[in-house]
Design an enzyme around this catalytic site. Sequence first.
Site, PDB file in Angstrom:
ATOM      1  N   CYS A   2       0.844  -1.199   0.000  1.00  0.00           N
ATOM      2  CA  CYS A   2       0.000   0.000   0.000  1.00  0.00           C
ATOM      3  C   CYS A   2       0.876   1.245   0.000  1.00  0.00           C
ATOM      4  O   CYS A   2       1.885   1.316   0.687  1.00  0.00           O
ATOM      5  CB  CYS A   2      -0.955   0.080   1.173  1.00  0.00           C
ATOM      6  SG  CYS A   2      -2.117  -1.264   1.257  1.00  0.00           S
ATOM      7  N   ARG A  27       4.166  -0.395  -4.631  1.00  0.00           N
ATOM      8  CA  ARG A  27       3.851  -0.851  -3.278  1.00  0.00           C
ATOM      9  C   ARG A  27       2.567  -1.675  -3.221  1.00  0.00           C
ATOM     10  O   ARG A  27       2.251  -2.284  -2.192  1.00  0.00           O
ATOM     11  CB  ARG A  27       3.708   0.344  -2.337  1.00  0.00           C
ATOM     12  CG  ARG A  27       4.941   1.203  -2.246  1.00  0.00           C
ATOM     13  CD  ARG A  27       4.725   2.347  -1.300  1.00  0.00           C
ATOM     14  NE  ARG A  27       4.535   1.906   0.050  1.00  0.00           N
ATOM     15  CZ  ARG A  27       5.519   1.654   0.913  1.00  0.00           C
ATOM     16  NH1 ARG A  27       6.770   1.812   0.534  1.00  0.00           N
ATOM     17  NH2 ARG A  27       5.266   1.248   2.125  1.00  0.00           N
ATOM     18  N   TRP A  74      -2.595  -2.877  -1.677  1.00  0.00           N
ATOM     19  CA  TRP A  74      -2.206  -4.284  -1.760  1.00  0.00           C
ATOM     20  C   TRP A  74      -3.035  -4.969  -0.674  1.00  0.00           C
ATOM     21  O   TRP A  74      -2.818  -4.756   0.519  1.00  0.00           O
ATOM     22  CB  TRP A  74      -0.713  -4.440  -1.482  1.00  0.00           C
ATOM     23  CG  TRP A  74      -0.196  -5.833  -1.676  1.00  0.00           C
ATOM     24  CD1 TRP A  74       0.272  -6.390  -2.819  1.00  0.00           C
ATOM     25  CD2 TRP A  74      -0.069  -6.844  -0.665  1.00  0.00           C
ATOM     26  NE1 TRP A  74       0.676  -7.691  -2.587  1.00  0.00           N
ATOM     27  CE2 TRP A  74       0.467  -7.991  -1.277  1.00  0.00           C
ATOM     28  CE3 TRP A  74      -0.374  -6.902   0.692  1.00  0.00           C
ATOM     29  CZ2 TRP A  74       0.719  -9.168  -0.583  1.00  0.00           C
ATOM     30  CZ3 TRP A  74      -0.134  -8.074   1.383  1.00  0.00           C
ATOM     31  CH2 TRP A  74       0.412  -9.194   0.745  1.00  0.00           C
ATOM     32  N   ASN A 100      -1.819   2.402   5.447  1.00  0.00           N
ATOM     33  CA  ASN A 100      -0.888   1.344   5.052  1.00  0.00           C
ATOM     34  C   ASN A 100      -0.497   0.603   6.335  1.00  0.00           C
ATOM     35  O   ASN A 100      -0.054   1.244   7.282  1.00  0.00           O
ATOM     36  CB  ASN A 100       0.335   1.986   4.378  1.00  0.00           C
ATOM     37  CG  ASN A 100       1.544   1.068   4.287  1.00  0.00           C
ATOM     38  OD1 ASN A 100       2.670   1.514   4.370  1.00  0.00           O
ATOM     39  ND2 ASN A 100       1.327  -0.212   4.124  1.00  0.00           N
ATOM     40  N   GLY A 101      -0.689  -0.706   6.363  1.00  0.00           N
ATOM     41  CA  GLY A 101      -0.344  -1.480   7.555  1.00  0.00           C
ATOM     42  C   GLY A 101      -1.487  -2.415   7.928  1.00  0.00           C
ATOM     43  O   GLY A 101      -2.357  -2.694   7.096  1.00  0.00           O
ATOM     44  N   GLU A 490      17.934 -17.586  -6.454  1.00  0.00           N
ATOM     45  CA  GLU A 490      17.519 -16.256  -6.899  1.00  0.00           C
ATOM     46  C   GLU A 490      16.998 -16.305  -8.342  1.00  0.00           C
ATOM     47  O   GLU A 490      16.004 -15.661  -8.675  1.00  0.00           O
ATOM     48  CB  GLU A 490      18.702 -15.281  -6.764  1.00  0.00           C
ATOM     49  CG  GLU A 490      18.464 -13.878  -7.270  1.00  0.00           C
ATOM     50  CD  GLU A 490      17.324 -13.127  -6.598  1.00  0.00           C
ATOM     51  OE1 GLU A 490      16.802 -13.584  -5.575  1.00  0.00           O
ATOM     52  OE2 GLU A 490      16.927 -12.072  -7.129  1.00  0.00           O
ATOM     53  N   LYS A 494      13.322 -15.150  -9.381  1.00  0.00           N
ATOM     54  CA  LYS A 494      13.046 -14.113 -10.393  1.00  0.00           C
ATOM     55  C   LYS A 494      12.033 -14.628 -11.399  1.00  0.00           C
ATOM     56  O   LYS A 494      11.093 -13.940 -11.748  1.00  0.00           O
ATOM     57  CB  LYS A 494      14.316 -13.715 -11.154  1.00  0.00           C
ATOM     58  CG  LYS A 494      15.304 -12.778 -10.516  1.00  0.00           C
ATOM     59  CD  LYS A 494      14.841 -11.384 -10.278  1.00  0.00           C
ATOM     60  CE  LYS A 494      14.023 -11.247  -9.047  1.00  0.00           C
ATOM     61  NZ  LYS A 494      14.639 -10.990  -7.786  1.00  0.00           N
ATOM     62  N   GLU A 497       8.515 -15.087  -9.892  1.00  0.00           N
ATOM     63  CA  GLU A 497       7.907 -13.797  -9.532  1.00  0.00           C
ATOM     64  C   GLU A 497       7.235 -13.128 -10.724  1.00  0.00           C
ATOM     65  O   GLU A 497       6.160 -12.565 -10.587  1.00  0.00           O
ATOM     66  CB  GLU A 497       8.989 -12.826  -9.023  1.00  0.00           C
ATOM     67  CG  GLU A 497       9.351 -12.992  -7.568  1.00  0.00           C
ATOM     68  CD  GLU A 497      10.422 -11.990  -7.126  1.00  0.00           C
ATOM     69  OE1 GLU A 497      10.280 -11.431  -6.039  1.00  0.00           O
ATOM     70  OE2 GLU A 497      11.398 -11.756  -7.860  1.00  0.00           O
ATOM     71  N   HIS A 513      18.866 -36.445  -4.796  1.00  0.00           N
ATOM     72  CA  HIS A 513      18.019 -36.708  -3.638  1.00  0.00           C
ATOM     73  C   HIS A 513      16.610 -36.151  -3.828  1.00  0.00           C
ATOM     74  O   HIS A 513      15.977 -35.730  -2.868  1.00  0.00           O
ATOM     75  CB  HIS A 513      18.654 -36.116  -2.377  1.00  0.00           C
ATOM     76  CG  HIS A 513      20.020 -36.653  -2.126  1.00  0.00           C
ATOM     77  ND1 HIS A 513      20.238 -37.926  -1.644  1.00  0.00           N
ATOM     78  CD2 HIS A 513      21.247 -36.113  -2.347  1.00  0.00           C
ATOM     79  CE1 HIS A 513      21.551 -38.138  -1.544  1.00  0.00           C
ATOM     80  NE2 HIS A 513      22.177 -37.053  -1.968  1.00  0.00           N
ATOM     81  N   LYS A 613       6.506  -4.492  -3.694  1.00  0.00           N
ATOM     82  CA  LYS A 613       7.941  -4.245  -3.549  1.00  0.00           C
ATOM     83  C   LYS A 613       8.350  -4.254  -2.083  1.00  0.00           C
ATOM     84  O   LYS A 613       9.409  -4.752  -1.727  1.00  0.00           O
ATOM     85  CB  LYS A 613       8.237  -2.875  -4.165  1.00  0.00           C
ATOM     86  CG  LYS A 613       9.678  -2.478  -4.090  1.00  0.00           C
ATOM     87  CD  LYS A 613      10.370  -2.784  -5.379  1.00  0.00           C
ATOM     88  CE  LYS A 613      11.855  -2.687  -5.297  1.00  0.00           C
ATOM     89  NZ  LYS A 613      12.496  -3.918  -5.792  1.00  0.00           N
TER      90      LYS A 613
HETATM   91  C1  G6P Z   1       9.362  -8.415  -1.418  1.00  0.00           C
HETATM   92  C2  G6P Z   1       9.902  -8.003  -2.776  1.00  0.00           C
HETATM   93  C3  G6P Z   1      11.219  -8.725  -3.030  1.00  0.00           C
HETATM   94  C4  G6P Z   1      12.195  -8.437  -1.920  1.00  0.00           C
HETATM   95  C5  G6P Z   1      11.618  -8.799  -0.546  1.00  0.00           C
HETATM   96  C6  G6P Z   1      12.479  -8.267   0.577  1.00  0.00           C
HETATM   97  O1  G6P Z   1       8.981  -9.752  -1.442  1.00  0.00           O
HETATM   98  O2  G6P Z   1       8.959  -8.312  -3.789  1.00  0.00           O
HETATM   99  O3  G6P Z   1      11.760  -8.278  -4.266  1.00  0.00           O
HETATM  100  O4  G6P Z   1      13.376  -9.166  -2.119  1.00  0.00           O
HETATM  101  O5  G6P Z   1      10.335  -8.192  -0.390  1.00  0.00           O
HETATM  102  O6  G6P Z   1      12.468  -6.870   0.523  1.00  0.00           O
HETATM  103  P1  G6P Z   1      13.570  -5.940   1.134  1.00  0.00           P
HETATM  104  O7  G6P Z   1      13.099  -4.552   0.824  1.00  0.00           O
HETATM  105  O8  G6P Z   1      13.580  -6.223   2.609  1.00  0.00           O
HETATM  106  O9  G6P Z   1      14.866  -6.263   0.506  1.00  0.00           O
END
Ligand code: G6P
Length: 618
Positions: A2, A27, A74, A100-101, A490, A494, A497, A513, A613
């Site tokens: 948010c 956000r 969100w 937001n929260g 990672e 990616k 996501e 395994h 984000k």
């Molecule tokens: C969310 C984002 C990710 C990020 C993670 C941690 O899930 O979509 O891209 O890696 O939060 O965020 P931070 O701001 O703590 O690195």
Amino acid sequence: MCGIIGYTGKRNAREVLINGLSRLEYRGYDSAGVAIVEDGDVQIEKKQGKLSVLAEELKRSPLQGTSGIGHTRWATHGVPNDVNAHPHYDHRKDIAIVHNGIIENYQELKKTLQTKGYKFVSETDSEVIAHLIADLYTNDLCDAVKRAVKKLKGSFAIAVVHKGEQGRIVGARKDSPLIAGAGDGEFFIASDIPAILEYTNKVIYLENGEVIDLKEDGITIYNSRGKKENREPVIIKWDIKQAEKDGYKHFMLKEIFEQPEMLRRMFTKRIKNGQAHFEELTFSKKELGKIKKIAIVACGTAYHAGMIGKYLLEKIAKIPVWVDQASEFRYRDPLVAKDTLVIAISQSGETADTLAGVREAKKRGAKVISICNVVDSSIARESHGVIYTHAGPEIAVASTKAYTAQIANLYLFTYYIASARGIKGLNEKKVFAALKKIPGHAKNFLEQHHSKKNKISGYAAKFHEYYLARNNKSCFLYLARNINYPNALEGALKLKEISYISAEGYPAGEMKHGPIALIDENPWVVCIATEAATHDKMEANIQEIKARGGIVIAIVSEGDGLGEDKSINYAIEVPRVPEILSPMLVAIPLQLLAYYVAGEFGYDIDQPRNLAKSVTVE
Ligand code: G6P
């Protein structure tokens, strides 16, 4: 998680709010809304869907006025729809709030307010704030907000307007970010700086528990005891251009391509006379020398950077390290004490679980250093010391440049702590000389992938064809060993996501395994097989996959024997560098592969579904 914004001044508030929200959409983006105060009335327009849906609606029926608040959502409580979208009115439509929260005691507050006759219309926790403020309102909005926030449990950043107090916005925060901006005869409130940077670079960071009162003639801040606080604005040095796409189709692509220059700047700034420097780190080397163990705490991509940090710190600084996902660390009674250094890694510096991890570590007497991108963010401020990654604003939800910046800083910090611990034979001059070549290698690699039709986009197109030909049946497996194993995780993250393709990362040695059972002609297997001590083992893994009909994309070192005509289906060559320095380079083709696969499917790359984000809720 948010985004909120508020504006009071002489401009058309609707335009400022929509513009600001467009920079906060990262956000959350399932619905959006604005509330504008004019002629003794608060008018709300809110719509399910992306901000563009609201913007279109506002073109048809534009709200007029010079002060108001806005929100991009969100969803946490209540599905994304028009009713649950913010702003929320109180029952008389005198007040509108954005939040937001998460309000943890909203059920309890709601019951009390309902018995007093307040009617709720949404399924959100946030609506309770509007009714609560209305209930406490006499004739001063700031006073009512101050009293209301004392009754709220959970996390919040709020902005509130009242129909009888045109030109006034009251905000408050606890564990969710909120900043204010001071312009010339105009004032702003927002979740994050890019929302207001076009109008002012004078920013005030609000502390936890503070309430802010914005009027056309100025800003007043109250601390949690209700006392006025004098705080000078900070001047933000980066400009709005850095938060724009700059000709790239997506922020993600722009941010991938920014990596060489970002790394070059960082190494120039941090490496002086063959030594790593962290001028913002208020930690003496003596203090660091006393540390006996390190816990790295982070979420998502930052967690993967932390895993690479473990390899580095143990190998070079000879100190035991463990890495925890922040959401696990905070609840599992971790063995941290005075002799432990906790490193919290977070791009946003606002991730709720990582912040809670920092607090938990401090409670147990540990020293906390954070590695953050966003300056003055909550995690940065609450840690004993901070290392800023200075990667610039990262807008795409999928993190790219923040990741390589975190890894780069972990390299430097590893040598910093190793020298504090008196480790012999570090050979920093030689290592740093090699490290300083990484940005150039990254630049060369990216130049080969600059055109729309490059090798990696070609592989993405082949995968897409393959996927469709198999009735949408295929998935990805990412395998690697040693220091590139976190990159396998990672790479898989990616891809899932942004392209919603099922993808799993695994240490290649574990393939037998379990994951080997997945291999037939369906999964595509990305094997990180760059120069490494375990290179032969990776080659053996590739043969095992091929023998079972799997399709391999191998990431190999330039000029390596493995070629497309041998056992690999597809190969991506990265510049040949020592294994220990390779993760920053290997990350780049993984990012590009995910980007191009998502592009083939036509997905919204910068704003993937269900993600945000900055995860400021637990
Ligand atoms: C969310 C984002 C990710 C990020 C993670 C941690 O899930 O979509 O891209 O890696 O939060 O965020 P931070 O701001 O703590 O690195």
